[in-house]
Design a protein around this motif. Structure first.
Motif, PDB file in Angstrom:
ATOM      1  N   VAL A   4       0.788  -1.448   0.009  1.00  0.00           N
ATOM      2  CA  VAL A   4       0.050  -0.085   0.079  1.00  0.00           C
ATOM      3  C   VAL A   4       0.903   1.318   0.028  1.00  0.00           C
ATOM      4  N   LEU A   5       2.006   1.451   0.893  1.00  0.00           N
ATOM      5  CA  LEU A   5       2.963   2.471   0.749  1.00  0.00           C
ATOM      6  C   LEU A   5       3.430   2.476  -0.226  1.00  0.00           C
ATOM      7  N   GLU A   6       4.026   1.404  -0.885  1.00  0.00           N
ATOM      8  CA  GLU A   6       4.597   1.661  -2.508  1.00  0.00           C
ATOM      9  C   GLU A   6       3.785   2.117  -3.351  1.00  0.00           C
ATOM     10  N   GLU A   7       2.239   1.647  -3.312  1.00  0.00           N
ATOM     11  CA  GLU A   7       1.273   2.219  -4.477  1.00  0.00           C
ATOM     12  C   GLU A   7       1.122   3.578  -4.236  1.00  0.00           C
ATOM     13  N   ILE A   8       0.907   4.045  -2.733  1.00  0.00           N
ATOM     14  CA  ILE A   8       0.911   5.628  -2.624  1.00  0.00           C
ATOM     15  C   ILE A   8       2.093   6.205  -3.342  1.00  0.00           C
ATOM     16  N   ALA A   9       3.033   5.938  -3.051  1.00  0.00           N
ATOM     17  CA  ALA A   9       4.118   6.641  -3.529  1.00  0.00           C
ATOM     18  C   ALA A   9       4.177   6.840  -5.209  1.00  0.00           C
ATOM     19  N   LEU A  10       3.861   5.724  -5.807  1.00  0.00           N
ATOM     20  CA  LEU A  10       3.653   5.732  -7.169  1.00  0.00           C
ATOM     21  C   LEU A  10       2.495   6.678  -7.589  1.00  0.00           C
ATOM     22  N   LEU A  11       1.273   6.714  -7.042  1.00  0.00           N
ATOM     23  CA  LEU A  11       0.103   7.588  -7.070  1.00  0.00           C
ATOM     24  C   LEU A  11       0.511   8.934  -7.180  1.00  0.00           C
ATOM     25  N   LEU A  12       1.345   9.123  -5.987  1.00  0.00           N
ATOM     26  CA  LEU A  12       1.803  10.620  -5.641  1.00  0.00           C
ATOM     27  C   LEU A  12       2.691  11.136  -6.765  1.00  0.00           C
ATOM     28  N   GLU A  13       3.511  10.193  -7.053  1.00  0.00           N
ATOM     29  CA  GLU A  13       4.325  10.573  -8.284  1.00  0.00           C
ATOM     30  C   GLU A  13       3.666  10.992  -9.394  1.00  0.00           C
ATOM     31  N   MET A  14       2.577  10.079  -9.764  1.00  0.00           N
ATOM     32  CA  MET A  14       1.767  10.155 -10.952  1.00  0.00           C
ATOM     33  C   MET A  14       1.216  11.737 -10.593  1.00  0.00           C
ATOM     34  N   LYS A  15       1.027  12.196  -9.559  1.00  0.00           N
ATOM     35  CA  LYS A  15       0.256  13.562  -9.445  1.00  0.00           C
ATOM     36  C   LYS A  15       1.159  14.575  -9.353  1.00  0.00           C
ATOM     37  N   ASP A  16       2.646  14.188  -9.506  1.00  0.00           N
ATOM     38  CA  ASP A  16       3.482  15.505  -9.468  1.00  0.00           C
ATOM     39  C   ASP A  16       3.583  15.896  -8.115  1.00  0.00           C
ATOM     40  N   GLU A  17       3.250  15.029  -7.076  1.00  0.00           N
ATOM     41  CA  GLU A  17       3.477  15.621  -5.811  1.00  0.00           C
ATOM     42  C   GLU A  17       5.040  15.770  -5.315  1.00  0.00           C
ATOM     43  N   VAL A  22       7.052  11.693  -1.774  1.00  0.00           N
ATOM     44  CA  VAL A  22       6.963  10.445  -2.388  1.00  0.00           C
ATOM     45  C   VAL A  22       8.014   9.294  -1.963  1.00  0.00           C
ATOM     46  N   ARG A  23       9.359  10.108  -1.609  1.00  0.00           N
ATOM     47  CA  ARG A  23      10.503   9.099  -1.082  1.00  0.00           C
ATOM     48  C   ARG A  23      10.254   8.688   0.251  1.00  0.00           C
ATOM     49  N   ALA A  24       9.220   9.609   1.094  1.00  0.00           N
ATOM     50  CA  ALA A  24       9.155   8.990   2.529  1.00  0.00           C
ATOM     51  C   ALA A  24       8.202   8.023   2.553  1.00  0.00           C
ATOM     52  N   TYR A  25       7.329   7.788   1.507  1.00  0.00           N
ATOM     53  CA  TYR A  25       6.414   6.452   1.432  1.00  0.00           C
ATOM     54  C   TYR A  25       7.192   5.389   0.899  1.00  0.00           C
ATOM     55  N   ARG A  26       8.048   5.591   0.084  1.00  0.00           N
ATOM     56  CA  ARG A  26       8.730   4.474  -0.548  1.00  0.00           C
ATOM     57  C   ARG A  26       9.784   4.123   0.330  1.00  0.00           C
ATOM     58  N   HIS A  27      10.398   5.003   0.978  1.00  0.00           N
ATOM     59  CA  HIS A  27      11.499   4.491   2.126  1.00  0.00           C
ATOM     60  C   HIS A  27      10.493   3.781   2.999  1.00  0.00           C
ATOM     61  N   GLY A  28       9.300   4.319   3.625  1.00  0.00           N
ATOM     62  CA  GLY A  28       8.721   3.506   4.568  1.00  0.00           C
ATOM     63  C   GLY A  28       8.198   2.079   4.185  1.00  0.00           C
ATOM     64  N   ALA A  29       7.901   1.941   2.757  1.00  0.00           N
ATOM     65  CA  ALA A  29       7.396   0.660   2.398  1.00  0.00           C
ATOM     66  C   ALA A  29       8.715  -0.187   2.672  1.00  0.00           C
ATOM     67  N   GLU A  30      10.051   0.068   2.326  1.00  0.00           N
ATOM     68  CA  GLU A  30      11.311  -0.624   2.612  1.00  0.00           C
ATOM     69  C   GLU A  30      11.371  -1.130   4.163  1.00  0.00           C
ATOM     70  N   ILE A  31      11.155  -0.247   4.807  1.00  0.00           N
ATOM     71  CA  ILE A  31      11.288  -0.315   6.176  1.00  0.00           C
ATOM     72  C   ILE A  31      10.163  -1.445   6.534  1.00  0.00           C
ATOM     73  N   GLU A  56       5.340  10.421  11.921  1.00  0.00           N
ATOM     74  CA  GLU A  56       3.930  10.421  12.303  1.00  0.00           C
ATOM     75  C   GLU A  56       2.786  10.175  11.130  1.00  0.00           C
ATOM     76  N   ALA A  57       2.666  10.525  10.166  1.00  0.00           N
ATOM     77  CA  ALA A  57       1.788  10.482   9.283  1.00  0.00           C
ATOM     78  C   ALA A  57       1.592   9.037   8.627  1.00  0.00           C
ATOM     79  N   LEU A  58       2.846   8.748   8.323  1.00  0.00           N
ATOM     80  CA  LEU A  58       2.952   7.162   8.052  1.00  0.00           C
ATOM     81  C   LEU A  58       2.429   6.147   9.125  1.00  0.00           C
ATOM     82  N   ARG A  59       2.862   6.547  10.427  1.00  0.00           N
ATOM     83  CA  ARG A  59       2.509   5.732  11.634  1.00  0.00           C
ATOM     84  C   ARG A  59       0.914   5.803  11.787  1.00  0.00           C
ATOM     85  N   ASP A  60       0.234   6.812  11.457  1.00  0.00           N
ATOM     86  CA  ASP A  60      -1.194   7.067  11.725  1.00  0.00           C
ATOM     87  C   ASP A  60      -1.721   5.895  10.388  1.00  0.00           C
ATOM     88  N   LYS A  61      -1.388   6.096   9.316  1.00  0.00           N
ATOM     89  CA  LYS A  61      -1.910   5.390   8.181  1.00  0.00           C
ATOM     90  C   LYS A  61      -1.416   3.852   8.530  1.00  0.00           C
TER      91      LYS A  61
END
Ligand code: DGT
Ligand code: CA
Ligand code: CA
Ligand code: ZN
Length: 575
Positions: A4-17, A22-31, A56-61
């Motif tokens: 889910v975290l990886e897919e969020i990263a991809l979608l945010l990237e698609m949206k030019d966020e 983006v990196r925080a989500y991708r890194h979170g996924a690896e962890i 915190e944001a990732l923790r809540d999610k």
């Protein structure tokens, strides 16, 4: 959670966020991936506090996901895009940037859409694409189609363990086993085949269909059942009597080619062999005594063969060999004393030197080689000379505090386009060893690529070659290399070849190891760990090494720390 975290990263990237987000989500996924199952429970209890890289944001999610099984933020994000979009990311050569253009310009929202657009020649006309890219995409789609329904061996191991435990726990079950391609350690498997010996086959089949991992029941009968799990993996169960068990195990382990050869061997001895037993055939009369069989080895013995380990059953010479002499004793996980090629936070890993060392000690290893990326690989935060020197110093300092364990200071140095190495000799000489790998210019033709890698092997400081072809199973073919030539060159230069244990890589391929072994080339079973959890991939690497006929003496990292020190201290030509 990691997906889910990886897919969020991809979608945010698609949206030019924001790229940092983006990196925080991708890194979170690896962890998350680096943890074992316990992270789900931790997230559910809201106890992810203090884990580096999970803010915190990732923790809540993750908490929401672990407690409710879904995530509103993710669902809403996903709803902005077509359903089939994620399939596109599985294609070689397609990242978020290109997917974005395809979606915006051509309305491409699935692999099927893309195939149609390529066939209509519409993709070649897009800015940044061209006829060559269109051609490569069509090739990638073909690979994608041919691998549909296949799973990585490493992705189903946990599931297999759980289902076996559950079957074994059933009171009516005697012997139980997993058979099929999984037992043979094929790098990818289509479905899983379970087998039990029982006096109550129908009960056991029914119980199998009720296991918590089961999503849907494909079939359930008196002696067999077929189900699909939550992750979409098909699992077949066959229930047989205790007397039939060895025959069924042998038969359903396969491979089909191995079984065909075995059956014709049996016929020559007047025996007909199937999944239930031996029967007399041809010259043997029905009153002649049949061989007594209690386990698989008895079947092979009855056919005049030494036992053949499941990993070797591919009809690639194992039957002929077993007719002549006992097969080699294959390497075992417990024989590994250490490992090379592991990453830390210094490049693209998620755990520190200390954390990686602690995990290796926990696993009972005597040494752990650290090989972070080198300077030219900026996307992976490769280390330049200065950061490398600092890391070496840190390793030497930490080593003074260990007992019966040492870190080795290495590097995963890039093999540049022309076959030279990313660091000069003086820098390399300060390292304990180095793994040289190709990470760029994948499209060179076979001859040029082979020469490039051979040139790297000629370097006195290059201890071993990492992930020989760069393949990502089910995702991207490796670059073109002449394996036979590489093996010869490794033998001549006394360069070790890695068996990369990452379930997506398992590279060099098992089909080449026997040849390498016979030429005296050593194998290093390397986890390429990017987290503490990654070190555990050693187990799957050993299974593939066995599939490649490797014995203890063929594997460098079965040697003790003292032996490794001697090995690394000896000039290559004398190793
Ligand atoms: P896969 O495709 O990854 O599931 O590969 P396997 O080897 O697990 O194949 P599977 O599940 O179709 O069958 C399991 C074993 O059963 C196979 O390795 C050998 C045996 N088997 C299945 N069908 C046949 C057949 O038609 N002839 C023979 N001789 N053996 C078969
Ligand atoms: Ca199977
Ligand atoms: Ca099957
Ligand atoms: Zn690498």
């Amino acid at each position: 959670m990691a997906e889910v975290l990886e897919e969020i990263a991809l979608l945010l990237e698609m949206k030019d966020e924001n790229p940092f987000k983006v990196r925080a989500y991708r890194h979170g996924a690896e962890i998350v991936r680096g943890f074992d199952d316990s992270i789900v429970a931790l997230a559910a209890r809201g106890e992810l506090e203090g884990i580096k890289g999970i803010g915190e944001a990732l923790r809540d999610k993750l908490h929401e996901l672990a407690t409710t099984g879904s995530l509103k933020f993710y669902d809403e994000l996903k709803a902005e895009f077509p359903d089939g979009l994620f399939g596109l990311f599985d294609l070689q050569g397609l990242g978020p940037k290109k997917v974005k253009v395809l979606h915006r310009e051509l309305g491409v929202g699935s692999v099927a859409d893309l195939k149609a657009a390529c066939e209509a020649g519409k993709v070649a006309g897009l800015a940044g694409f061209g006829a060559k890219t269109q051609h490569h995409l069509l090739e990638a789609i073909t690979l994608h189609e041919s691998s549909a329904g296949l799973r990585l061996l490493g992705d189903v191991s946990t599931l297999v363990g759980k289902l076996l435990d559950a079957l074994q726990a059933h009171p009516a079950v005697g012997r139980s086993a997993v058979a099929g391609s999984f037992r043979r350690a094929k790098e990818t498997v289509h479905d899983l085949d379970f087998l039990v010996a029982t006096k109550a086959p129908a009960d056991v089949c029914l119980a199998f269909t009720k296991l918590p991992q089961v999503h849907s029941v494909i079939a359930c009968g008196a002696t067999k059942a077929s189900v699909r799990t939550e992750d979409g993996v098909q699992c077949d169960l066959r229930a047989v009597s205790n007397a039939e068990f060895p025959f069924a195990l042998q038969y359903f382990t396969g491979s089909k080619e191995h079984n065909v050869a075995l059956r014709s061997l049996a016929l020559k001895r007047g025996l007909s062999l199937n999944e239930y037993g031996f029967t007399a055939s041809g010259k043997r009369s029905a009153t002649d005594e049949l061989p007594e069989v209690h386990d698989e080895a008895d079947i092979y013995r009855a056919l005049g063969l030494h036992f053949i380990e499941p990993e070797l059953r591919e009809n690639r010479g194992e039957i002929e060999e077993a007719a002549q002499r006992p097969l080699p004793r294959l390497v075992e996980l417990a024989e590994l004393r250490g490992t090379f090629h592991n990453h830390t936070t210094a490049s693209d890993g998620v755990h520190t030197l200390e954390e990686m060392a602690a995990e290796a000690i926990e696993l009972g290893l005597q040494y752990l080689g650290i090989a972070d990326h080198s300077k030219s690989l900026t996307v992976a935060n490769g280390l330049d000379e200065e950061r490398l020197a600092a890391q070496i110093g840190e390793i030497r300092r930490l080593n003074r505090g260990f007992e019966g364990f040492q870190l080795l200071a290495g590097s995963e140095v890039d093999i540049l386009r022309d076959g030279t190495i990313d660091f000069v000799d003086d820098t390399l000489a300060r390292l304990d060893y180095c793994v040289a790998s190709v990470h760029t210019a994948f499209t060179l033709d076979e001859k040029t690529m082979t020469r490039r890698i051979c040139r790297a092997m000629e370097n006195e400081h290059v201890t071993m070659i990492g992930h020989l072809t760069g393949r990502l199973l089910l995702k991207r073919d490796g670059y073109a290399v002449d394996h036979a030539r590489i093996i010869d060159c490794a033998a001549e230069t006394r360069t070790v070849i890695e068996l990369n244990c990452n379930p997506q890589r398992l590279d060099m391929d098992w089909r080449w190891w026997k040849r390498a072994r016979d030429k005296g080339v050593l194998c290093s079973i390397n986890p390429d760990a990017h987290s503490t959890g990654g070190i555990h991939y050693l187990g799957i690497g050993v299974r593939l090494a066995r599939k490649g006929w490797l014995r203890r003496q063929d594997v460098l990292n079965t040697r003790t720390f003292a032996e490794i020190t001697t090995f690394l201290g000896t000039p290559k030509a004398k190793r």
